[in-house]
Design a protein around this motif. Structure first.
Motif, mmCIF file in Angstrom:
data_model
loop_
_atom_site.group_PDB
_atom_site.id
_atom_site.type_symbol
_atom_site.label_atom_id
_atom_site.label_comp_id
_atom_site.label_asym_id
_atom_site.label_seq_id
_atom_site.Cartn_x
_atom_site.Cartn_y
_atom_site.Cartn_z
ATOM 1 N N ARG A 77 -11.394 17.157 9.796
ATOM 2 C CA ARG A 77 -11.935 18.338 8.659
ATOM 3 C C ARG A 77 -12.201 17.400 7.554
ATOM 4 N N GLN A 78 -11.632 16.498 6.921
ATOM 5 C CA GLN A 78 -12.101 15.841 5.889
ATOM 6 C C GLN A 78 -13.565 15.024 6.205
ATOM 7 N N LEU A 79 -13.559 14.720 7.104
ATOM 8 C CA LEU A 79 -14.745 13.706 7.535
ATOM 9 C C LEU A 79 -16.027 14.992 7.778
ATOM 10 N N GLY A 80 -15.791 16.089 8.384
ATOM 11 C CA GLY A 80 -16.824 16.950 8.540
ATOM 12 C C GLY A 80 -17.142 17.404 7.105
ATOM 13 N N ASP A 81 -16.087 17.714 6.210
ATOM 14 C CA ASP A 81 -16.931 18.194 4.932
ATOM 15 C C ASP A 81 -17.636 17.092 4.174
ATOM 16 N N THR A 82 -17.069 15.801 4.374
ATOM 17 C CA THR A 82 -17.809 14.630 3.605
ATOM 18 C C THR A 82 -19.428 14.690 4.339
ATOM 19 N N VAL A 83 -19.595 14.811 5.524
ATOM 20 C CA VAL A 83 -20.825 14.931 6.424
ATOM 21 C C VAL A 83 -21.719 15.937 5.999
ATOM 22 N N GLU A 84 -21.251 17.181 5.432
ATOM 23 C CA GLU A 84 -21.923 18.286 5.039
ATOM 24 C C GLU A 84 -22.326 17.988 3.948
ATOM 25 N N GLU A 85 -21.565 17.509 2.759
ATOM 26 C CA GLU A 85 -21.942 17.133 1.551
ATOM 27 C C GLU A 85 -23.232 16.109 1.440
ATOM 28 N N LEU A 86 -22.967 14.983 2.297
ATOM 29 C CA LEU A 86 -23.890 14.064 2.349
ATOM 30 C C LEU A 86 -25.374 14.644 2.886
ATOM 31 N N ALA A 87 -25.135 15.490 3.948
ATOM 32 C CA ALA A 87 -26.197 16.135 4.650
ATOM 33 C C ALA A 87 -27.255 17.100 3.344
ATOM 34 N N GLY A 88 -26.214 17.696 2.590
ATOM 35 C CA GLY A 88 -27.197 18.591 1.713
ATOM 36 C C GLY A 88 -27.688 17.785 0.610
ATOM 37 N N LYS A 89 -27.087 16.477 0.172
ATOM 38 C CA LYS A 89 -27.627 15.554 -0.715
ATOM 39 C C LYS A 89 -28.695 14.918 -0.192
ATOM 40 N N ALA A 90 -28.971 14.703 1.342
ATOM 41 C CA ALA A 90 -29.933 14.027 1.951
ATOM 42 C C ALA A 90 -31.060 14.790 2.233
ATOM 43 N N ASP A 91 -30.999 16.311 2.296
ATOM 44 C CA ASP A 91 -31.854 17.368 2.487
ATOM 45 C C ASP A 91 -32.778 17.601 1.275
ATOM 46 N N VAL A 92 -33.631 16.466 1.120
ATOM 47 C CA VAL A 92 -34.454 16.294 0.030
ATOM 48 C C VAL A 92 -35.604 17.655 0.141
ATOM 49 N N LYS A 93 -36.329 18.106 1.492
ATOM 50 C CA LYS A 93 -37.194 18.908 1.652
ATOM 51 C C LYS A 93 -36.673 20.308 1.500
ATOM 52 N N GLY A 94 -35.282 20.707 1.573
ATOM 53 C CA GLY A 94 -34.746 21.721 1.346
ATOM 54 C C GLY A 94 -34.295 22.217 0.073
ATOM 55 N N ARG A 95 -34.114 20.899 -0.807
ATOM 56 C CA ARG A 95 -33.778 21.044 -2.035
ATOM 57 C C ARG A 95 -34.989 21.179 -2.906
ATOM 58 N N ALA A 96 -36.308 20.668 -2.314
ATOM 59 C CA ALA A 96 -37.657 20.757 -2.917
ATOM 60 C C ALA A 96 -37.930 22.198 -2.750
ATOM 61 N N ASP A 150 0.871 -1.161 -0.115
ATOM 62 C CA ASP A 150 0.129 -0.059 -0.299
ATOM 63 C C ASP A 150 0.801 1.123 0.183
ATOM 64 N N SER A 151 0.878 2.007 -1.278
ATOM 65 C CA SER A 151 1.846 3.248 -1.166
ATOM 66 C C SER A 151 1.247 4.392 -0.835
ATOM 67 N N THR A 152 0.011 4.534 -0.347
ATOM 68 C CA THR A 152 -0.787 5.610 0.117
ATOM 69 C C THR A 152 -0.378 5.984 1.456
ATOM 70 N N ASP A 153 -0.314 7.468 1.659
ATOM 71 C CA ASP A 153 0.076 7.928 2.896
ATOM 72 C C ASP A 153 -1.226 7.960 3.554
ATOM 73 N N GLY A 154 -1.155 8.572 4.775
ATOM 74 C CA GLY A 154 -2.271 8.850 5.847
ATOM 75 C C GLY A 154 -3.364 9.959 5.152
ATOM 76 N N ALA A 155 -2.823 10.654 4.707
ATOM 77 C CA ALA A 155 -3.706 11.884 3.915
ATOM 78 C C ALA A 155 -4.616 11.526 2.890
ATOM 79 N N ASP A 156 -3.982 10.536 1.925
ATOM 80 C CA ASP A 156 -4.582 10.051 0.738
ATOM 81 C C ASP A 156 -5.652 8.863 1.191
ATOM 82 N N ALA A 157 -5.442 7.976 2.117
ATOM 83 C CA ALA A 157 -6.136 7.195 2.910
ATOM 84 C C ALA A 157 -7.333 7.735 3.292
ATOM 85 N N ALA A 158 -7.150 8.898 4.077
ATOM 86 C CA ALA A 158 -8.220 9.564 4.700
ATOM 87 C C ALA A 158 -9.089 10.428 3.434
#
Length: 146
Positions: A38-57, A3-11
């Protein structure tokens, strides 16, 4: 296989596997943890935005209301313009009919035996003008009420 990825790439890749090279001390480990958070927080925000069907509607509905409002204004303007044109044509047709219509019967005409045109002809001319105005109005859409 290595595995040649470092910790940042893996995250970034979302991997839960341990990095191939471990942290070189507690400070490096803290930096890796903070970066992963930080990366996990960004990912959670993206997923929450996609899951907010009511807000998008709601956003989509607001966009559609804006477009419908603009279309309504444009249609009313077009209808008003067409209505003014039809009214002008009807007014001119009515004026021409009045010019051609006979005046009141005078005493001299009664003595001479001359008769005005029958009321049916006058009523027919007025009805014809009204029908023409109605046809023009239908062709150009209804006149909006102000």
């Amino acid at each position: 296989m290595t595995d040649s990825t470092d910790g940042a790439d893996a995250a970034r890749a979302g991997s839960t596997a341990e990095p191939a090279t471990g942290a070189k001390g507690p400070d490096e480990l803290r930096r890796q943890i903070e970066r992963t958070r930080r990366q996990l927080g960004d990912t959670v925000e993206e997923l929450a935005g996609k899951a907010d069907v009511k807000g998008r509607a709601k956003t989509r509905a607001a966009d559609l209301r804006d477009k419908a409002g603009a279309a309504t204004v444009q249609l009313r303007s077009s209808a008003a313009h067409a209505g003014h044109g039809a009214r002008g044509r009807a007014h001119r047709a009515g004026g021409a009919a009045r010019e051609r219509a006979p005046g009141p019967v005078t005493e001299g005409e009664v003595r001479s035996g001359r008769r005005p045109p029958p009321p049916v002809l006058v009523a027919g001319a007025v009805a014809g003008a009204a029908v023409a105005a109605g046809v023009l109005r239908r062709r150009h859409g209804p006149h909006p009420h102000h």
